[in-house]
Design a protein around this motif. Structure first.
Motif, PDB file in Angstrom:
ATOM      1  N   THR A   1       0.530  88.817   6.823  1.00  0.00           N
ATOM      2  CA  THR A   1       0.289  87.580   6.082  1.00  0.00           C
ATOM      3  C   THR A   1      -0.994  86.914   6.546  1.00  0.00           C
ATOM      4  O   THR A   1      -1.326  86.929   7.740  1.00  0.00           O
ATOM      5  CB  THR A   1       1.454  86.579   6.217  1.00  0.00           C
ATOM      6  N   ALA A   2      -1.712  86.319   5.602  1.00  0.00           N
ATOM      7  CA  ALA A   2      -2.932  85.574   5.897  1.00  0.00           C
ATOM      8  C   ALA A   2      -2.621  84.150   6.332  1.00  0.00           C
ATOM      9  O   ALA A   2      -3.542  83.345   6.498  1.00  0.00           O
ATOM     10  CB  ALA A   2      -3.843  85.566   4.673  1.00  0.00           C
TER      11      ALA A   2
ATOM     12  N   GLN B   1       8.955  86.452  -4.330  1.00  0.00           N
ATOM     13  CA  GLN B   1       7.833  86.755  -3.452  1.00  0.00           C
ATOM     14  C   GLN B   1       8.294  87.193  -2.064  1.00  0.00           C
ATOM     15  O   GLN B   1       7.478  87.523  -1.218  1.00  0.00           O
ATOM     16  CB  GLN B   1       6.912  85.537  -3.358  1.00  0.00           C
ATOM     17  N   VAL B   2       9.610  87.178  -1.857  1.00  0.00           N
ATOM     18  CA  VAL B   2      10.210  87.748  -0.646  1.00  0.00           C
ATOM     19  C   VAL B   2      11.314  88.689  -1.091  1.00  0.00           C
ATOM     20  O   VAL B   2      12.361  88.267  -1.587  1.00  0.00           O
ATOM     21  CB  VAL B   2      10.784  86.668   0.293  1.00  0.00           C
ATOM     22  N   GLU B   3      11.060  89.976  -0.947  1.00  0.00           N
ATOM     23  CA  GLU B   3      12.040  90.988  -1.365  1.00  0.00           C
ATOM     24  C   GLU B   3      13.063  91.193  -0.244  1.00  0.00           C
ATOM     25  O   GLU B   3      12.704  91.338   0.923  1.00  0.00           O
ATOM     26  CB  GLU B   3      11.321  92.302  -1.657  1.00  0.00           C
TER      27      GLU B   3
ATOM     28  N   LYS C   1      -2.850  88.033  -0.310  1.00  0.00           N
ATOM     29  CA  LYS C   1      -2.757  88.498   1.084  1.00  0.00           C
ATOM     30  C   LYS C   1      -1.508  87.958   1.768  1.00  0.00           C
ATOM     31  O   LYS C   1      -1.503  87.653   2.951  1.00  0.00           O
ATOM     32  CB  LYS C   1      -4.021  88.119   1.861  1.00  0.00           C
ATOM     33  N   ASN C   2      -0.448  87.839   0.973  1.00  0.00           N
ATOM     34  CA  ASN C   2       0.853  87.357   1.455  1.00  0.00           C
ATOM     35  C   ASN C   2       0.776  85.963   2.069  1.00  0.00           C
ATOM     36  O   ASN C   2       1.566  85.625   2.963  1.00  0.00           O
ATOM     37  CB  ASN C   2       1.466  88.338   2.461  1.00  0.00           C
ATOM     38  N   ALA C   3      -0.168  85.142   1.612  1.00  0.00           N
ATOM     39  CA  ALA C   3      -0.211  83.748   2.047  1.00  0.00           C
ATOM     40  C   ALA C   3       1.114  83.090   1.670  1.00  0.00           C
ATOM     41  O   ALA C   3       1.591  83.224   0.543  1.00  0.00           O
ATOM     42  CB  ALA C   3      -1.373  83.019   1.386  1.00  0.00           C
ATOM     43  N   LEU C   4       1.716  82.391   2.626  1.00  0.00           N
ATOM     44  CA  LEU C   4       3.071  81.880   2.443  1.00  0.00           C
ATOM     45  C   LEU C   4       3.072  80.562   1.672  1.00  0.00           C
ATOM     46  O   LEU C   4       2.534  79.555   2.128  1.00  0.00           O
ATOM     47  CB  LEU C   4       3.751  81.694   3.801  1.00  0.00           C
TER      48      LEU C   4
ATOM     49  N   LEU D   1       7.420  90.497   2.500  1.00  0.00           N
ATOM     50  CA  LEU D   1       6.552  89.537   1.825  1.00  0.00           C
ATOM     51  C   LEU D   1       5.851  90.249   0.676  1.00  0.00           C
ATOM     52  O   LEU D   1       5.191  91.264   0.886  1.00  0.00           O
ATOM     53  CB  LEU D   1       5.526  88.969   2.815  1.00  0.00           C
ATOM     54  N   GLN D   2       6.002  89.701  -0.530  1.00  0.00           N
ATOM     55  CA  GLN D   2       5.492  90.375  -1.723  1.00  0.00           C
ATOM     56  C   GLN D   2       4.561  89.457  -2.509  1.00  0.00           C
ATOM     57  O   GLN D   2       4.845  89.009  -3.606  1.00  0.00           O
ATOM     58  CB  GLN D   2       6.660  90.813  -2.621  1.00  0.00           C
ATOM     59  N   ARG D   3       3.431  89.164  -1.885  1.00  0.00           N
ATOM     60  CA  ARG D   3       2.390  88.403  -2.579  1.00  0.00           C
ATOM     61  C   ARG D   3       1.034  89.008  -2.213  1.00  0.00           C
ATOM     62  O   ARG D   3       0.145  88.312  -1.729  1.00  0.00           O
ATOM     63  CB  ARG D   3       2.467  86.923  -2.167  1.00  0.00           C
TER      64      ARG D   3
END
Length: 247
Positions: A60-61, A3-5, A23-26, A17-19
């Motif tokens: 990111t959200a 999820q992190v390229e 919405k790229n929520a961590l 960030l690859q989610r």
């Protein structure tokens, strides 16, 4: 799929960030990957600059709330805590490309970056009090330093959202870029920085940050202590419950 390229090009380590479906929520997994990437980048002489980005329409959200709540005590081994300290201590230049949403950590992380590029429509917000929580990532120190105490209260106490124009005027963002050009422009600036003598750039960053290092560490610890207590408060539990009901 991570999820992190990570991609190293022309001495720039790009962390993407690859989610996008969230919405790229961590998540805790993403925090762990980011912390490890920064730790490895600090030791890798081939890395001169790190570029942090999402997609052109979403940075990111913020935290994946449920995953964060399930992540346990905020001790030194917690992935979020590890990332915050690695971010604050990182000795090499950090560049960020910020489009779409930049909520919570999506805004506080930028205060540790050295060059930040965004769009006019990027939506920044620090909604901690709305969730029954307090500031994170030493933002209670860094934001008042950047824009003054009273202005910082608008964003850290009231939790009001602001756009790219406001972020540029307050000095949080270096330059506003059209969405279609954002990622390429930020990469070009990162490569420009990476082409300079690495030690000279790192020494310059070290000198500019030197007078706040102790205060930064103190504030990170204090915020985490307060954050941990507030997570278990009735106000936070109710706010989180309402958040998921809205979803």
């Amino acid at each position: 799929m991570s999820q992190v390229e990570t991609k190293l090009e022309s001495n720039v380590l790009c962390l993407t960030l690859q989610r996008p479906d969230k919405k790229n929520a961590l998540s805790q997994q993403m925090y762990q990957q980011l912390a490890e990437a920064l730790e490895q980048a600090a030791e890798n002489d081939a890395v001169h600059v790190v570029l942090l980005q999402g997609q052109k329409d979403c940075f990111t959200a913020g935290n994946d709330l449920q995953d964060f709540i399930d992540g346990g005590e905020l001790n030194e081994q917690h992935p979020t805590v590890r990332f915050l300290y690695k971010l604050a201590e990182f000795s090499k230049p950090l560049v960020a490309a910020v489009g779409g949403l930049a909520i919570g950590i999506g805004t506080t992380a930028l205060m540790h970056c050295d060059l930040v590029y965004a769009t006019r429509t990027t939506r920044f917000q620090l909604p901690f009090t709305k969730l029954g929580l307090c500031p994170e990532a030493a933002s209670s120190l860094l934001l008042p330093q950047l824009i003054g105490y009273h202005r910082a209260c608008e964003y850290l106490l009231l939790g009001e959202a602001f756009d790219g124009e406001s972020a540029y005027r307050m000095g949080l963002v270096n330059q506003l870029v059209e969405p279609e050009q954002l990622l390429d422009y930020a990469m070009s600036k990162a490569q420009q920085l990476a082409a300079l003598p690495a030690q000279a750039v790192q020494s310059s960053k070290h000198l500019m940050k030197a007078n706040q290092r102790e205060a930064l560490q103190y504030t990170l610890r204090e915020e985490l202590n307060e954050f941990q207590q507030l997570l278990h408060s009735d106000a936070c539990q109710q706010a989180v419950k309402q958040f998921f009901q809205k979803k």
